[in-house]
Design a protein around this motif. Structure first.
Motif, PDB file in Angstrom:
ATOM      1  N   GLY A   1     -12.461   5.959   2.855  1.00 38.95           N
ATOM      2  CA  GLY A   1     -11.248   5.584   3.629  1.00 38.95           C
ATOM      3  C   GLY A   1     -10.868   6.315   4.663  1.00 38.95           C
ATOM      4  O   GLY A   1     -10.046   6.494   4.463  1.00 38.95           O
TER       5      GLY A   1
ATOM      6  N   THR B   1      -5.008   5.125   9.972  1.00 30.94           N
ATOM      7  CA  THR B   1      -5.791   4.831   8.737  1.00 30.94           C
ATOM      8  C   THR B   1      -5.471   3.921   8.280  1.00 30.94           C
ATOM      9  O   THR B   1      -6.122   2.847   8.017  1.00 30.94           O
ATOM     10  CB  THR B   1      -6.591   5.431   8.323  1.00 30.94           C
ATOM     11  N   ALA B   2      -4.686   4.364   7.309  1.00 33.60           N
ATOM     12  CA  ALA B   2      -4.348   3.295   6.538  1.00 33.60           C
ATOM     13  C   ALA B   2      -2.996   2.077   7.432  1.00 33.60           C
ATOM     14  O   ALA B   2      -3.742   1.308   6.968  1.00 33.60           O
ATOM     15  CB  ALA B   2      -3.193   3.680   5.638  1.00 33.60           C
TER      16      ALA B   2
ATOM     17  N   ALA C   1     -12.156   2.935   7.754  1.00 35.52           N
ATOM     18  CA  ALA C   1     -13.069   4.927   7.804  1.00 35.52           C
ATOM     19  C   ALA C   1     -13.486   5.590   8.708  1.00 35.52           C
ATOM     20  O   ALA C   1     -13.554   6.370   9.668  1.00 35.52           O
ATOM     21  CB  ALA C   1     -13.498   4.306   5.945  1.00 35.52           C
TER      22      ALA C   1
ATOM     23  N   MET D   1       0.965  -1.307  -0.267  1.00 36.86           N
ATOM     24  CA  MET D   1       0.201   0.276   0.061  1.00 36.86           C
ATOM     25  C   MET D   1       0.514   1.090   0.307  1.00 36.86           C
ATOM     26  O   MET D   1       1.594   1.350   0.678  1.00 36.86           O
ATOM     27  CB  MET D   1      -0.781   0.208   0.985  1.00 36.86           C
TER      28      MET D   1
ATOM     29  N   MET E   1     -11.425  -2.260   5.020  1.00 29.51           N
ATOM     30  CA  MET E   1     -11.734  -1.144   4.668  1.00 29.51           C
ATOM     31  C   MET E   1     -12.127   0.180   5.734  1.00 29.51           C
ATOM     32  O   MET E   1     -12.709   1.169   5.943  1.00 29.51           O
ATOM     33  CB  MET E   1     -11.444  -1.046   3.432  1.00 29.51           C
TER      34      MET E   1
ATOM     35  N   MET F   1     -11.822  10.030   2.756  1.00 34.56           N
ATOM     36  CA  MET F   1     -10.810   9.909   1.948  1.00 34.56           C
ATOM     37  C   MET F   1     -11.081   8.728   1.163  1.00 34.56           C
ATOM     38  O   MET F   1     -12.624   8.624   1.010  1.00 34.56           O
ATOM     39  CB  MET F   1      -9.245   8.969   2.469  1.00 34.56           C
ATOM     40  N   GLN F   2      -9.830   7.843   0.609  1.00 36.67           N
ATOM     41  CA  GLN F   2     -10.506   6.627  -0.938  1.00 36.67           C
ATOM     42  C   GLN F   2      -9.258   5.523   0.175  1.00 36.67           C
ATOM     43  O   GLN F   2      -8.048   5.924  -0.491  1.00 36.67           O
ATOM     44  CB  GLN F   2     -10.571   7.053  -1.707  1.00 36.67           C
ATOM     45  N   PHE F   3      -9.361   4.237  -0.664  1.00 37.77           N
ATOM     46  CA  PHE F   3      -8.856   4.097  -0.388  1.00 37.77           C
ATOM     47  C   PHE F   3      -9.133   3.091  -1.901  1.00 37.77           C
ATOM     48  O   PHE F   3     -10.381   2.590  -2.211  1.00 37.77           O
ATOM     49  CB  PHE F   3      -9.043   2.034   0.056  1.00 37.77           C
TER      50      PHE F   3
ATOM     51  N   THR G   1       1.035   5.352   0.343  1.00 37.71           N
ATOM     52  CA  THR G   1      -0.258   6.102   1.564  1.00 37.71           C
ATOM     53  C   THR G   1       0.078   8.013   0.318  1.00 37.71           C
ATOM     54  O   THR G   1       1.557   7.904  -0.691  1.00 37.71           O
ATOM     55  CB  THR G   1      -0.497   6.101   2.434  1.00 37.71           C
TER      56      THR G   1
ATOM     57  N   HIS H   1      -3.970   4.510  -0.115  1.00 37.90           N
ATOM     58  CA  HIS H   1      -4.931   5.745   1.185  1.00 37.90           C
ATOM     59  C   HIS H   1      -4.639   6.891   0.477  1.00 37.90           C
ATOM     60  O   HIS H   1      -3.516   7.438   0.165  1.00 37.90           O
ATOM     61  CB  HIS H   1      -4.966   5.374   2.017  1.00 37.90           C
ATOM     62  N   THR H   2      -5.742   7.237  -0.261  1.00 26.73           N
ATOM     63  CA  THR H   2      -5.333   9.215  -0.659  1.00 26.73           C
ATOM     64  C   THR H   2      -6.446   9.729  -0.350  1.00 26.73           C
ATOM     65  O   THR H   2      -7.415   9.186  -0.141  1.00 26.73           O
ATOM     66  CB  THR H   2      -5.030   8.589  -2.279  1.00 26.73           C
TER      67      THR H   2
END
Length: 350
Positions: free
Chosen positions: A142, A42-43, A264, A28, A260, A236-238, A30, A87-88
């Motif tokens: 996320g 979170t990640a 989140a 992953m 996830m 946020m998003q995965f 980030t 993760h962004t």
């Protein structure tokens, strides 16, 4: 015949044992550095949950942006296979695809509660997968920051003229709205925000909210802290490489989805707590911060610019129109309850 069934049973057991023991090692990337909490947390939380829930079958190595050196390249890296997950935040990709913007946050749009309700109960998830399919990834919520503050400014903003020529770090659609009012909106690597402000490369910036902002030290350079309008519930998003995800056994796909979703929501509630505590400490620890709200003429101009730009985007992108129309219809349906429940309760009890 009995021997056949015995052999079949033994082979099935052996296959099941081998299958159960197989470990899937994922990577992953980030957008965040290793010290940008609670985003990086979170990640890490998701990776830990995935390993625990899968009984060790999923192991995820995380590389923060200070290691991979490409905070705004993580979508391409996942699509290209250099990483399996990122993760962004989706609004960083508006230059690639304008239709991804609403999956983070839109000015004067939905709050975190409303956005989550849209994702999981009104087709938001399906629209996210449709939009991100062309990028070779699946997209999942996320973690939400809740309402973000309007930013840090070196000087007080009293009139629209005060915004003209102002160089401000403000990403996503909000940057486009500010640009219509004369602001020079820029996107800067999160790890370079304080330096940019300190060295006068920019005049103002917005980051997130108290718990994350105070740690960055922006108040030492820009004492005017404005309330929010542009990101009422920033998600946020995965993002996960589609080929990698599709090759996983179904039960492990479900493990990742669960990890996830839990991570989140945990980010949302933890960040809410951290912000409340930071706000409580603000007057004592940061007495020079001057909290302000943008004057009504500026807010009216922002709303007008926002509405015009939304219509322009709808006209330019059928996908954007589909997503915005879906959000607008759902927000219209939800907002009376948001007003009746949260707004009137708070209004009458503060």
């Amino acid at each position: 015949m009995k021997l056949f069934f015995k052999l079949t049973f033994i082979i099935t057991l052996l296959c099941s044992f081998t299958y159960a023991q197989k470990v899937y090692k994922l990577t992953m990337a980030t957008t965040w550095t290793s010290t940008q909490h609670p985003l990086i947390d979170t990640a890490e939380h998701m990776a830990k949950l995935a390993e625990e829930l899968s009984n060790g079958q999923i192991k995820i190595r995380i590389d923060a942006s200070n290691k991979h050196k490409s905070p705004f390249g993580v979508l391409d890296m996942v699509k290209g296979g250099q990483y399996d997950i990122a993760h962004t935040a989706s609004y960083y990709w508006k230059g690639k695809d304008i239709a991804v913007l609403p999956f983070s946050s839109m000015p004067f749009g939905m709050t975190a509660q409303e956005l989550y309700a849209w994702f999981y109960n009104d087709g938001g998830m399906e629209l996210a997968q449709k939009v991100f399919e062309k990028h070779g990834v699946y997209s999942f919520p996320g973690g939400n920051t809740g309402v973000q503050m309007g930013g840090w400014f070196r000087k007080e903003i009293n009139t629209l003229d005060d915004l003209k020529g102002l160089k401000m770090r403000i990403p996503g659609f909000a940057g486009e709205v500010m640009a219509k009012l004369g602001v020079q909106a820029v996107t800067i690597n999160p790890g370079e925000l304080y330096t940019s402000l300190e060295r006068n490369t920019i005049d103002a910036l917005e980051w997130v909210s108290p718990s994350m902002d105070f740690v960055m030290g922006f108040h030492k350079v820009a004492p005017y802290y404005y309330t929010g309008w542009h990101e009422p519930g920033t998600e946020m998003q995965f993002v996960i490489n589609r080929k990698v995800f599709d090759k996983l056994p179904v039960h492990l796909q479900n493990v990742l989805k669960a990890a996830m979703k839990i991570a989140a929501y945990d980010m949302y509630i933890n960040n809410y707590d951290l912000n409340a505590l930071a706000w409580e400490r603000m007057k004592k620890e940061y007495p020079d911060i001057k909290v302000r709200t943008f004057p009504k003429p500026i807010m009216d101009a922002l709303k007008k610019a926002n509405a015009e730009l939304r219509e322009e985007m709808k006209a330019s992108s059928p996908e954007m129109k589909e997503v915005l129309d879906s959000q607008e219809a759902y927000q219209k349906k939800l907002r009376p309850w948001s007003e009746m429940s949260d707004y009137f309760y708070l209004k009458d009890n503060i």
